[in-house]
Design a protein around this motif. Structure first.
Motif, mmCIF file in Angstrom:
data_model
loop_
_atom_site.group_PDB
_atom_site.id
_atom_site.type_symbol
_atom_site.label_atom_id
_atom_site.label_comp_id
_atom_site.label_asym_id
_atom_site.label_seq_id
_atom_site.Cartn_x
_atom_site.Cartn_y
_atom_site.Cartn_z
ATOM 1 N N GLU A 44 -48.839 40.366 -50.598
ATOM 2 C CA GLU A 44 -49.855 39.404 -51.354
ATOM 3 C C GLU A 44 -49.816 37.269 -51.849
ATOM 4 O O GLU A 44 -50.938 37.145 -52.548
ATOM 5 N N ARG A 45 -48.739 37.047 -52.073
ATOM 6 C CA ARG A 45 -48.069 35.917 -52.990
ATOM 7 C C ARG A 45 -48.194 34.666 -51.913
ATOM 8 O O ARG A 45 -47.498 33.615 -51.757
ATOM 9 N N LEU A 46 -47.833 35.209 -50.641
ATOM 10 C CA LEU A 46 -47.031 34.093 -49.441
ATOM 11 C C LEU A 46 -48.608 33.901 -48.806
ATOM 12 O O LEU A 46 -48.818 34.714 -47.952
ATOM 13 N N THR A 47 -49.068 32.311 -49.109
ATOM 14 C CA THR A 47 -50.298 32.327 -48.664
ATOM 15 C C THR A 47 -49.952 31.058 -48.517
ATOM 16 O O THR A 47 -49.260 30.072 -48.874
ATOM 17 N N TYR A 48 -51.116 30.805 -48.166
ATOM 18 C CA TYR A 48 -51.546 29.296 -47.427
ATOM 19 C C TYR A 48 -53.340 28.899 -47.232
ATOM 20 O O TYR A 48 -53.928 28.967 -46.989
ATOM 21 N N ARG A 49 -53.026 27.523 -48.272
ATOM 22 C CA ARG A 49 -54.412 27.233 -48.233
ATOM 23 C C ARG A 49 -55.219 26.251 -47.508
ATOM 24 O O ARG A 49 -54.239 25.184 -46.651
ATOM 25 N N PHE A 50 -56.295 26.699 -46.775
ATOM 26 C CA PHE A 50 -56.507 26.057 -45.210
ATOM 27 C C PHE A 50 -58.657 26.220 -45.051
ATOM 28 O O PHE A 50 -58.956 27.070 -45.628
ATOM 29 N N GLN A 51 -59.403 25.086 -45.544
ATOM 30 C CA GLN A 51 -59.860 24.466 -45.220
ATOM 31 C C GLN A 51 -60.446 25.843 -46.377
ATOM 32 O O GLN A 51 -61.958 26.608 -46.293
ATOM 33 N N GLY A 52 -60.664 25.904 -47.003
ATOM 34 C CA GLY A 52 -60.550 26.494 -48.961
ATOM 35 C C GLY A 52 -60.469 27.276 -48.699
ATOM 36 O O GLY A 52 -61.154 28.416 -50.062
ATOM 37 N N ARG A 53 -59.083 28.480 -48.366
ATOM 38 C CA ARG A 53 -58.925 29.964 -48.365
ATOM 39 C C ARG A 53 -58.154 29.708 -48.597
ATOM 40 O O ARG A 53 -57.017 29.256 -47.819
ATOM 41 N N ASP A 54 -57.367 30.605 -49.395
ATOM 42 C CA ASP A 54 -55.557 31.378 -49.126
ATOM 43 C C ASP A 54 -55.562 32.516 -48.284
ATOM 44 O O ASP A 54 -56.157 33.428 -48.545
ATOM 45 N N TYR A 55 -55.411 31.946 -47.714
ATOM 46 C CA TYR A 55 -54.577 33.206 -46.090
ATOM 47 C C TYR A 55 -53.105 33.720 -45.926
ATOM 48 O O TYR A 55 -51.959 32.715 -47.428
ATOM 49 N N ARG A 56 -53.153 34.819 -45.554
ATOM 50 C CA ARG A 56 -52.169 35.468 -45.614
ATOM 51 C C ARG A 56 -51.936 36.464 -44.303
ATOM 52 O O ARG A 56 -52.749 36.849 -43.870
ATOM 53 N N LEU A 57 -51.181 36.794 -43.941
ATOM 54 C CA LEU A 57 -50.277 37.528 -42.742
ATOM 55 C C LEU A 57 -51.080 38.796 -43.264
ATOM 56 O O LEU A 57 -51.719 39.049 -41.705
ATOM 57 N N THR A 58 -52.030 39.361 -43.727
ATOM 58 C CA THR A 58 -51.856 40.770 -43.656
ATOM 59 C C THR A 58 -53.304 40.780 -44.526
ATOM 60 O O THR A 58 -54.169 41.415 -44.852
ATOM 61 N N ASP A 59 -53.897 39.155 -44.435
ATOM 62 C CA ASP A 59 -55.210 39.283 -44.848
ATOM 63 C C ASP A 59 -55.803 39.869 -46.299
ATOM 64 O O ASP A 59 -55.202 39.266 -47.170
ATOM 65 N N VAL A 60 -56.352 40.293 -46.340
ATOM 66 C CA VAL A 60 -57.165 41.010 -47.579
ATOM 67 C C VAL A 60 -56.501 42.471 -48.166
ATOM 68 O O VAL A 60 -57.152 43.435 -48.921
ATOM 69 N N HIS A 61 -55.310 43.075 -47.356
ATOM 70 C CA HIS A 61 -55.485 44.584 -46.697
ATOM 71 C C HIS A 61 -54.137 44.451 -47.390
ATOM 72 O O HIS A 61 -52.810 43.283 -47.277
ATOM 73 N N GLY A 62 -53.067 45.906 -46.333
ATOM 74 C CA GLY A 62 -51.651 46.163 -46.229
ATOM 75 C C GLY A 62 -51.509 46.888 -47.780
ATOM 76 O O GLY A 62 -51.397 46.660 -48.848
ATOM 77 N N THR A 63 -50.499 47.048 -47.373
ATOM 78 C CA THR A 63 -50.015 48.674 -48.744
ATOM 79 C C THR A 63 -48.454 48.527 -47.742
ATOM 80 O O THR A 63 -48.020 49.046 -47.003
ATOM 81 N N VAL A 64 -47.321 48.752 -48.996
ATOM 82 C CA VAL A 64 -46.235 48.755 -48.626
ATOM 83 C C VAL A 64 -45.966 49.923 -48.654
ATOM 84 O O VAL A 64 -46.177 50.729 -49.146
ATOM 85 N N VAL A 65 -45.106 50.909 -46.915
ATOM 86 C CA VAL A 65 -45.035 52.160 -46.698
ATOM 87 C C VAL A 65 -43.447 52.063 -48.161
ATOM 88 O O VAL A 65 -42.041 52.342 -47.129
ATOM 89 N N LYS A 66 -43.418 52.731 -48.997
ATOM 90 C CA LYS A 66 -42.353 52.425 -49.768
ATOM 91 C C LYS A 66 -41.961 53.440 -49.228
ATOM 92 O O LYS A 66 -40.350 53.638 -50.057
ATOM 93 N N ASP A 67 -42.027 54.986 -48.635
ATOM 94 C CA ASP A 67 -41.600 55.836 -47.922
ATOM 95 C C ASP A 67 -40.360 55.879 -47.071
ATOM 96 O O ASP A 67 -39.755 56.687 -47.214
ATOM 97 N N ILE A 68 -40.325 54.948 -47.053
ATOM 98 C CA ILE A 68 -39.138 54.708 -45.430
ATOM 99 C C ILE A 68 -38.678 53.462 -46.169
ATOM 100 O O ILE A 68 -37.371 52.920 -45.551
ATOM 101 N N ILE A 69 -38.509 52.585 -46.750
ATOM 102 C CA ILE A 69 -38.137 51.786 -47.806
ATOM 103 C C ILE A 69 -36.680 52.278 -48.497
ATOM 104 O O ILE A 69 -36.888 53.736 -49.182
ATOM 105 N N THR A 70 -35.381 51.742 -48.599
ATOM 106 C CA THR A 70 -33.917 52.320 -49.405
ATOM 107 C C THR A 70 -33.855 52.189 -50.634
ATOM 108 O O THR A 70 -34.041 51.091 -51.479
#
Length: 486
Positions: free
Chosen positions: A460-486
């Protein structure tokens, strides 16, 4: 021929006007390129890092780099990774409407009157101490079953290849967004100044049956072009025009580049276009690659046991095995994101003929990559991913005797390994028909959020402002799948 006043008016657009305020930064960038010792340490505190944003990673990362083996065309999860013994009894029965639930179909099966279920012709077996189920088409992957995490509950929204693979690459079905490798190059930079931070390798297959791969799939979108992936070729020079023209010397090229950089900097100061500074940086990278790439591509110093691990195909440039070995060599030289594309998985007919061939082309190289990274102590800090853009249907497309499998975005399988991913587990469940997810769904945005998390990035914090909006890879979605992370 335009008059000088008109030319100047055309040059001074809004972006360039504001870009002029960063001219001082451009001068500093040029100085750092021509005298790299001047800026040896990164503001993030990692003295080995080149580029990247201050404050990233946001927390201690599990992984330093990614090797993504993208299987373009969509491998059949029913025949490779998602074991469904229930299909033995359901074979050649009609897929119930209660299972289909009015799902959108492609134009290739929308007109079918019957949807007969077809079991996998290949046996599945459990492997390793984990007991991971894998198809007999993947015997080499069985040897590293305890090192991988199989996710059987992936799902996506796209049902056609181009939007689906674009979605996986950029988090959006429409072209124009930065690719995941470009986002990581932008945020994390590289661990080397002698190779690009993002490298793309295209594997060849033994027959022509492949979806096209466009350069925009590893493009930088609205980010600077210096973050786009650099495609290596399998024949001749890995990168075009890497060699100097006949009769030229290294000193002559160095003098030419220095003078060209100064001319480009004058132009940058005149019109304020930040892409000119990116061009200077790319010229310098190309110069350093003249030395680093030939050494990288020369596998003659690899041990006989390593070459044997990857199999006979490793000696033929452009094969999946050769590219997996090259990916390992890129990783140990500090490249941040390495993506290997292997095409040909689009099996709308005669799965029994084509799928074994594709599995054979990719199985040993993929397994060898994991084993090789592990024996070198690199797997823990290298995230390895294998998967396509969606899955395949359990019902037959066309004649069940020479059956095909159509596109299926509702559920499909990938595997991940290393880089903070729990080894030896299978995550997510699908129903008896391998048609719908029944437990732990993982969306493409969740997949991207999890990759970034392994690299120490809050998506949610890796963003880039373009044409007046902050974009990110996950758009406005995405939840970390913590069950598969050590």
């Amino acid at each position: 021929m335009r008059d000088p006043l008109t030319e100047m008016q055309l040059q001074v657009n809004r972006r360039q006007f504001f870009g002029r305020s960063s001219t001082g930064i451009g001068v500093a960038a040029l100085a750092s390129l021509l005298n790299r010792d001047l800026f040896a340490k990164e503001t993030a505190g990692d003295a080995t890092r080149v580029g990247g944003l201050p404050g990233i990673p946001h927390f201690a990362p599990k992984a330093k780099r990614v090797i993504y083996l993208l299987q373009s065309g969509a491998p059949s999860q029913v025949d490779l990774l998602d074991h469904k013994p229930s299909l033995e009894k359901l074979h050649m029965t009609e897929l119930p409407d209660s299972i289909r639930k009015g799902q959108r179909l492609t134009g290739m099966t929308a007109g079918q009157k019957k949807f007969p279920v077809v079991k996998s012709p290949w046996k599945f077996r459990q492997h390793g101490e984990s007991g991971t189920w894998l198809s007999d088409l993947l015997p080499h992957m069985g040897k590293v079953a305890d090192d991988i995490c199989v996710i059987n509950s992936m799902h996506t929204e796209a049902i056609n290849h181009d939007p689906a693979i674009t979605f996986f690459q950029s988090g959006h079905q429409q072209p124009g967004r930065p690719s995941i490798g470009a986002w990581l190059s932008y945020g994390l930079g590289s661990e080397t100044e002698n190779l690009p931070s993002f490298v793309v390798l295209l594997s060849k297959n033994s027959f022509f049956q492949a979806q096209p791969l466009y350069d925009r799939l590893w493009g930088s979108g609205f980010l600077s072009s210096k973050y786009q992936g650099v495609k290596f070729r399998s024949q001749g020079d890995p990168v075009l025009y890497l060699s100097d023209p006949a009769g030229g010397s290294d000193s002559q090229r160095r003098t030419m580049l220095d003078r060209l950089a100064k001319l480009n900097q004058l132009r940058a100061e005149e019109i304020g276009d930040p892409e000119i500074n990116a061009r200077i940086a790319q010229y310098e990278m190309a110069y350093r690659m003249q030395t680093s790439v030939p050494e990288l591509a020369d596998i003659s110093n690899e041990s006989a046991s390593t070459l044997e691990l990857y199999g006979d195909d490793v000696k033929e440039p452009g094969t999946h095995a050769a590219n997996c070995l090259l990916a390992r060599r890129l990783a140990e030289r500090g490249v941040r994101f390495i993506q290997v594309f292997h095409r040909g998985w689009d099996h709308h007919s005669n799965v029994q003929k084509y799928l074994p061939d594709l599995a054979k082309q990719t199985d040993q190289g993929s397994a060898a990559l994991i084993a090789d990274l592990k024996q070198r102590g690199m797997l823990d800090e290298t995230l390895v991913i294998w998967g396509g853009e969606f899955g395949r249907t359990v019902y037959s497309q066309g004649n069940p005797k020479t059956f095909g499998r159509d596109h299926h975005p509702r559920c499909f399988s990938i595997w991940m390994a290393g880089g903070g991913i729990k080894p030896g587990i299978t995550y997510g469940q699908t129903d008896d028909y391998c048609y719908n997810i029944t437990e732990n769904p993982v969306h493409v945005h969740d997949f991207h959020a999890t990759i970034l998390h392994c690299l120490g990035i809050n998506h949610e914090r890796l963003t880039y402002r373009f044409q007046g909006r902050d974009y990110r890879l996950t758009d406005v979605h995405g939840t970390v799948v913590k069950d598969i992370i050590t």
